[in-house]
Design an enzyme around this catalytic site. Structure first.
Site, PDB file in Angstrom:
ATOM      1  N   LYS A   1      -1.510 -24.603 -73.884  1.00  0.00           N
ATOM      2  CA  LYS A   1      -3.034 -24.592 -73.497  1.00  0.00           C
ATOM      3  C   LYS A   1      -2.832 -22.167 -72.794  1.00  0.00           C
ATOM      4  O   LYS A   1      -3.777 -22.011 -73.129  1.00  0.00           O
ATOM      5  CB  LYS A   1      -3.398 -25.076 -72.159  1.00  0.00           C
ATOM      6  CG  LYS A   1      -4.828 -25.074 -71.909  1.00  0.00           C
ATOM      7  CD  LYS A   1      -5.367 -25.840 -70.741  1.00  0.00           C
ATOM      8  CE  LYS A   1      -5.419 -27.541 -71.916  1.00  0.00           C
ATOM      9  NZ  LYS A   1      -5.678 -28.420 -70.261  1.00  0.00           N
TER      10      LYS A   1
ATOM     11  N   THR B   1     -11.380 -35.080 -62.776  1.00  0.00           N
ATOM     12  CA  THR B   1     -11.107 -36.174 -62.172  1.00  0.00           C
ATOM     13  C   THR B   1     -11.546 -37.354 -63.240  1.00  0.00           C
ATOM     14  O   THR B   1     -12.520 -37.531 -62.712  1.00  0.00           O
ATOM     15  CB  THR B   1     -11.382 -36.125 -60.896  1.00  0.00           C
ATOM     16  OG1 THR B   1     -12.941 -35.366 -61.395  1.00  0.00           O
ATOM     17  CG2 THR B   1     -10.673 -34.958 -60.212  1.00  0.00           C
TER      18      THR B   1
ATOM     19  N   THR C   1     -15.107 -32.898 -59.725  1.00  0.00           N
ATOM     20  CA  THR C   1     -15.614 -33.234 -58.810  1.00  0.00           C
ATOM     21  C   THR C   1     -15.120 -34.580 -58.232  1.00  0.00           C
ATOM     22  O   THR C   1     -14.154 -35.540 -59.192  1.00  0.00           O
ATOM     23  CB  THR C   1     -16.978 -34.037 -59.710  1.00  0.00           C
ATOM     24  OG1 THR C   1     -18.003 -32.716 -60.707  1.00  0.00           O
ATOM     25  CG2 THR C   1     -17.710 -35.428 -59.468  1.00  0.00           C
TER      26      THR C   1
ATOM     27  N   GLU D   1     -18.710 -27.687 -59.299  1.00  0.00           N
ATOM     28  CA  GLU D   1     -19.842 -26.974 -60.315  1.00  0.00           C
ATOM     29  C   GLU D   1     -20.495 -27.693 -60.330  1.00  0.00           C
ATOM     30  O   GLU D   1     -21.076 -28.901 -60.575  1.00  0.00           O
ATOM     31  CB  GLU D   1     -18.917 -26.802 -61.269  1.00  0.00           C
ATOM     32  CG  GLU D   1     -18.150 -28.242 -61.597  1.00  0.00           C
ATOM     33  CD  GLU D   1     -18.109 -28.688 -63.229  1.00  0.00           C
ATOM     34  OE1 GLU D   1     -19.699 -27.983 -62.851  1.00  0.00           O
ATOM     35  OE2 GLU D   1     -18.384 -29.893 -63.636  1.00  0.00           O
TER      36      GLU D   1
ATOM     37  N   ARG E   1     -23.334 -27.696 -67.235  1.00  0.00           N
ATOM     38  CA  ARG E   1     -23.467 -27.842 -68.452  1.00  0.00           C
ATOM     39  C   ARG E   1     -23.323 -27.383 -70.150  1.00  0.00           C
ATOM     40  O   ARG E   1     -22.512 -26.103 -70.451  1.00  0.00           O
ATOM     41  CB  ARG E   1     -25.264 -27.617 -68.693  1.00  0.00           C
ATOM     42  CG  ARG E   1     -26.051 -28.479 -68.181  1.00  0.00           C
ATOM     43  CD  ARG E   1     -27.239 -27.518 -68.349  1.00  0.00           C
ATOM     44  NE  ARG E   1     -27.791 -26.680 -68.175  1.00  0.00           N
ATOM     45  CZ  ARG E   1     -28.308 -25.809 -68.754  1.00  0.00           C
ATOM     46  NH1 ARG E   1     -28.911 -26.290 -68.729  1.00  0.00           N
ATOM     47  NH2 ARG E   1     -28.471 -24.522 -68.254  1.00  0.00           N
TER      48      ARG E   1
ATOM     49  N   LYS F   1     -36.425 -37.816 -72.278  1.00  0.00           N
ATOM     50  CA  LYS F   1     -36.238 -37.552 -73.284  1.00  0.00           C
ATOM     51  C   LYS F   1     -35.942 -38.840 -73.825  1.00  0.00           C
ATOM     52  O   LYS F   1     -34.121 -39.388 -73.724  1.00  0.00           O
ATOM     53  CB  LYS F   1     -35.377 -36.344 -73.696  1.00  0.00           C
ATOM     54  CG  LYS F   1     -35.756 -36.481 -75.612  1.00  0.00           C
ATOM     55  CD  LYS F   1     -36.536 -36.030 -76.052  1.00  0.00           C
ATOM     56  CE  LYS F   1     -36.266 -35.272 -77.266  1.00  0.00           C
ATOM     57  NZ  LYS F   1     -37.279 -35.020 -78.251  1.00  0.00           N
ATOM     58  N   PRO F   2     -36.222 -39.820 -74.725  1.00  0.00           N
ATOM     59  CA  PRO F   2     -35.723 -41.200 -74.667  1.00  0.00           C
ATOM     60  C   PRO F   2     -34.587 -41.183 -75.927  1.00  0.00           C
ATOM     61  O   PRO F   2     -34.540 -40.041 -76.748  1.00  0.00           O
ATOM     62  CB  PRO F   2     -36.900 -42.033 -75.478  1.00  0.00           C
ATOM     63  CG  PRO F   2     -38.145 -41.194 -75.987  1.00  0.00           C
ATOM     64  CD  PRO F   2     -37.328 -39.657 -74.944  1.00  0.00           C
TER      65      PRO F   2
ATOM     66  N   CYS G   1     -19.239 -36.210 -67.297  1.00  0.00           N
ATOM     67  CA  CYS G   1     -19.076 -36.433 -65.972  1.00  0.00           C
ATOM     68  C   CYS G   1     -19.974 -37.877 -65.733  1.00  0.00           C
ATOM     69  O   CYS G   1     -19.895 -37.887 -65.072  1.00  0.00           O
ATOM     70  CB  CYS G   1     -20.200 -34.617 -65.837  1.00  0.00           C
ATOM     71  SG  CYS G   1     -18.760 -33.845 -65.450  1.00  0.00           S
TER      72      CYS G   1
END
Length: 490
Positions: A45, A96, A132, A162, A165, A265-266, A274
């Site tokens: 990475k 996490t 988180t 944080e 999105r 929004k269905p 997350c």
């Protein structure tokens, strides 16, 4: 604790963990003019990032990475000794994930990152958690790092959650809707203010809190968001039982300022790295703290979300005539949301798997997530294009709302399929256009609607179902959806 150390006006930063959160944070802080060192134990990475290659799909990030590397402000290493010496502020951004066999969060990576760094600290610096975590983690880690560090209680810890999105992570980092600093001293607050000065100078709202509150903000926000998404999907269940239209219901509810249209929004529901694991970890931790009843409703939020996947399979089966055995299905989408290659807990991929296990011949196509999906479910068939996926299909299921699928011509698609049956799992298609083109259109929470006069018979492919191997997926937010307004970064 002594807090009289001077505040560094232009701090050098390390970012521990270069996954989705860490790589984005490192690149964006360098773009803001700071010297940044990205740190990870994964040599592959680190090598990729140092060469300007991002290990995941995120719009705008490759360009920012190249600019940051060319500026000389961003470097990468696997050397924790170098990191400890380099940084004035150390951001810990490791994952996490959900603990195997439990709803609890797996904190091994967080604990390891903090302690490995702390044992090397020989000068005053600030450790900042961005991962988180369950409430109480920061307090526990503070004691742990002070016990192993040569600095003892001079080593301070802060928390800066944080709110990224996927698909909008660069903008969310450079132009967040708020910053939260969980601190234990004025010195720590000053260090964080220096680190985020360019963003604060842009009049970004700032909340300064204690450590526990900062930890809670992220999981509380995700829990509220998940609840709103599952609420409208619960109403979709009611609509299906009564013949009501969930889209019209959402419009009416959205005009109420107390409710608002965002996330009403269905559809197929939420997934990703997350929301699902965060609400489960939250309920687990609340039970440990003796307040499990206060958030018990989140278990039903989770259950509603999972039911949407099962109901989508039901709609496909209904269009196929009651059985999926040998039916060719085009599954459009594998990522948990558009503009991402993330397949962690992806509803789309889960639906494709369930269709396969019922005997369907499933062809999965996603513009970006095919490689990750194939690693998770190698026994599914993957198409290299939309045309390849839908050709000969008896049912087309839209499972991730990529623009490529939204913009497709229903008449042209109709020439490729064996039967014009479509299940819109995301309410992303123009139902009237599809019906006008001769398609039988179904969507969660909507009446079945008029049926075309002539729909080709369902074509079946003789292919026995095979048991899939369990998905091996890792751990990273659901994009905002605004009713009748194009999706925007903010």
């Amino acid at each position: 604790m002594t807090t009289s150390a001077p505040i560094v006006d232009h701090p050098r930063m390390t970012v521990i963990g270069t996954g989705y959160l860490g790589a984005t944070h490192a690149v964006c802080m360098a773009a803001l003019g700071f010297d940044v060192l990205g740190v990870d134990v994964d040599e592959g990475k680190i090598e990729a990032l140092a060469e300007g290659r991002t290990p995941f799909f995120e719009p705008g990030l490759p360009e920012k990475l190249r600019e940051a590397l060319d500026s000389g402000r961003l470097r990468f290493t696997t050397d924790f000794d170098r990191a400890a010496e380099f940084g004035d502020i150390h951001f810990v951004c490791v994952g996490t994930p959900q603990l195997p066999g439990s709803n609890a969060a797996d904190l091994r990576f967080v604990d390891s990152a903090f302690t490995e760094l702390a044992r090397r600290m020989t000068r005053k610096a600030l450790l900042v958690g961005k991962s988180t975590v369950p409430i109480g983690t920061a307090s526990r880690i503070t004691a742990a790092v002070q016990a192993v560090s040569p600095l003892g209680d001079e080593l301070e810890l802060a928390w800066n959650p944080e709110f990224l999105r996927e698909g909008f992570a660069v903008d969310d980092t450079l132009h967040p809707d708020r910053l939260v600093f969980g601190v234990s001293s004025e010195w720590a607050e000053g260090q964080l203010r220096a680190a985020f000065r360019p963003i604060l100078d842009d009049d970004t709202p700032l909340v300064v809190s204690d450590l526990a509150t900062a930890e809670l903000v992220k999981v509380a926000a995700n829990s509220f968001l998940a609840t709103k998404i599952s609420y409208i999907n619960a109403m979709a269940e009611v609509c299906e039982a009564t013949g009501a239209d969930v889209n019209q219901l959402a419009v009416a509810l959205g005009y109420d300022d107390r409710i608002g249209p965002r996330f009403l929004k269905p559809g197929l529901g939420f997934g990703g790295g997350c929301l699902p694991k965060d609400i489960r970890a939250f309920t687990f931790r609340a039970a440990e703290l003796g307040v499990g009843q206060a958030v018990a409703f989140l278990e039903e939020v989770d259950a509603i979300n999972i039911r949407r996947r099962v109901r989508t399979v039901d709609l496909v089966r209904e269009l196929a005539g009651g059985s999926l055995e040998g039916v060719r299905v085009a599954a459009l989408g594998a990522a948990f949301k558009p503009n991402s290659d993330d397949v962690r807990d992806a509803p789309a991929l889960d639906v494709a798997r369930m269709l396969y296990l019922e005997g369907a011949s499933v062809s999965v196509y996603d513009p970006e997530a095919t490689e990750n999906a194939h690693r998770a479910y190698p026994d599914l068939d993957y198409a290299s294009s939309l045309t390849e996926a839908v050709t000969g299909a008896s049912v087309v299921a839209l499972l991730t709302e990529w623009d490529e699928f939204r913009d497709a011509d229903p008449a042209a698609l109709g020439e490729l399929v064996a039967a014009r049956h479509v299940v819109d799992g995301r309410h992303a298609l123009d139902a009237d256009r599809y019906r006008a083109a001769g398609w039988e259109y179904r969507a969660l929470g909507l009446p079945a609607g008029p049926h075309p006069a002539a729909v080709p018979a369902v074509a079946r492919v003789a292919q026995p179902a095979q048991q899939l191997q369990p998905a091996q997926v890792g751990q990273a937010s659901q994009a905002a959806q605004v009713w009748q307004v194009p999706q925007q970064p903010r």
